[in-house]
Design a protein around this motif. Structure first.
Motif: not given
Length: 452
Positions: A242, A244, A388-390, A250, A247, A385
């Motif tokens: 991702v 950073s 955190n979008g992971n 957002q 993230t 996901k």
């Protein structure tokens, strides 16, 4: 004007980067956070000082480059990030190298420099602060390719233990990579950049296997010379990394216009500087699979750029075949016409064969229309996901998985602040790149196994 600018800069940076903040910042569990800065500092051998004479460079004027680099160091030491990754570091000038090693060393940093091959003059510098890290291993990765690019790998351990639970402190290890990818002077070089990232991920993967390392956070820093719209960005995202900065703010993958970090020699502005994070709880598909998907994505992009529809693209790949399928020879001929093979920096014979194997789902030696759709034109997208979008693994076994420590992105700032709004300030003279600083907070998470 300069004094007002400096006050404004200090006010902005104090949000996350000053020594007073960075040295005492802690998360809600009172765990110390770490900060990471990446910055392409524009080597004096590349900085133009006379628009009328493109051969006139800052390297010819010692007072100019010395003053500018002192200012760069002033800001780096004012921020005092735990990790500093610099690109276009002028390794060919002994005085400048000594300057950085002396000032960073006096401030408590351990430094590692790496020059590009063939006497290019510039390279990389990575510095980690002794208060935060113990260096376990250092490795250098020359790509030995068209662009004479390199990467650095640091295997470090946090100098302070991280608590998983009460009375249970562990030593956390991290892999840090610093690199600077080739500038895409034309579209044919996009494949070179994709190759460079593939080499980095292959090296990291082999290093982890060689040393029998458990999954741990991986931080990739540098000037990637490509935006969020590019194939490199999509390739790294497919491997679970991702951005950073995105993230922290957002931003979605599609929000490529929200921020910039570079004004190139053509006057174009774009976001190319990233600090990528891969957490140990992240599901990772086979690297070879991600690589094939990335090349197929580039393949499709080139076909569409040639204004070919889906049916036209299939007919183009069929070449002279009168049957309703694609042969290996027709596949290779299409790659050749699109400049993906047949060049010194194109796909190798082995890579071309591997692509064919990936595309030939049923293994009959031919690609029918459905295989063409599923592998090249419209491949399925499936990802899950976390907050955190992971991309995460959901196999129902999280409760029984081994626990480890990863990082959440607590904050991220680009400087100068105007670039966060997509504008490049005319009075900014430190570099032609913005500086990116990220704050990471340690968090407890289940340890996910990579697909292998």
């Amino acid at each position: 004007m300069r004094k007002e600018r400096k006050i404004k800069m200090k006010g902005r940076i104090s949000r996350i980067g000053s020594y007073a903040i960075a040295s005492s910042i802690r998360d809600r569990h009172q765990q110390p956070c770490i900060t990471c800065t990446t910055f392409n500092i524009l080597a004096p051998i590349y900085k133009r000082v006379n628009q009328k004479d493109q051969n006139c460079r800052e390297s010819d004027y010692r007072p100019y480059w010395l003053t500018r680099n002192h200012r760069i160091l002033d800001w780096l030491l004012y921020e005092r990030s735990s990790i500093i990754c610099l690109q276009e570091f002028w390794v060919g000038n002994e005085e400048l190298v000594n300057l950085y090693e002396k000032r960073l060393g006096d401030a408590g940093y351990i430094t590692f420099k790496l020059g590009r091959p063939n006497n290019r003059g510039d390279g990389l510098l990575t510095a980690v602060h002794k208060d935060y890290f113990r260096v376990l291993k250092y490795r250098e990765l020359p790509f030995n390719d068209y662009g004479d690019r390199v990467a650095q790998l640091l295997h470090v351990e946090l100098a302070f233990p991280v608590s998983q639970r009460r009375n249970d402190d562990i030593r956390q290890e991290i892999l840090i990579v610093n690199t600077h990818l080739l500038f895409p002077h034309d579209s044919s070089l996009c494949l070179v950049r994709l190759h460079q990232v593939y080499r980095i991920l292959q090296y990291v993967e082999s290093y982890q296997k060689e040393h029998k390392l458990k999954p741990m956070p991986i931080i990739l820093c540098g000037d990637w010379n490509g935006s969020k719209r590019g194939h490199v960005y999509k390739f790294l995202r497919s491997q679970g990394f991702v951005s950073s900065y995105d993230t922290a703010h957002q931003y979605a993958d599609a929000d490529a216009h929200k921020w910039i970090s570079h004004r190139n020699h053509r006057g174009n502005i774009c976001g190319v500087d990233f600090i990528w994070l891969l957490n140990p709880n992240t599901y990772r598909k086979l690297l070879k699979t991600s690589w094939s998907e990335a090349v197929f994505g580039m393949f499709k992009y080139l076909l569409r750029r040639a204004s070919l529809t889906e049916n036209d693209a299939f007919a183009f790949l069929k070449a002279d075949s009168h049957d309703n399928y694609i042969t290996y020879s027709g596949f290779c001929e299409a790659l050749r016409q699109l400049n993906l093979i047949g060049r010194c920096h194109g796909l190798s014979i082995e890579e071309t064969k591997e692509l064919w194997v990936q595309a030939d789902i049923d293994g009959n030696g031919l690609l029918d229309y459905i295989e063409f759709q599923q592998r090249i034109w419209n491949p399925p997208v499936s990802e899950q996901k976390d907050v955190n979008g992971n991309e995460i693994r959901n196999d129902g076994s999280n409760g029984n998985q081994e626990q480890t420590i990863g990082f959440s992105v607590k904050n991220a700032v680009l400087f100068p602040p105007e670039v966060e709004k997509g504008r490049w300030p005319e009075d900014y003279s430190l570099s032609d790149h913005a500086r990116l600083t990220v704050v990471f907070s340690p968090i407890r998470m289940p340890c996910s196994k990579s697909i292998s």
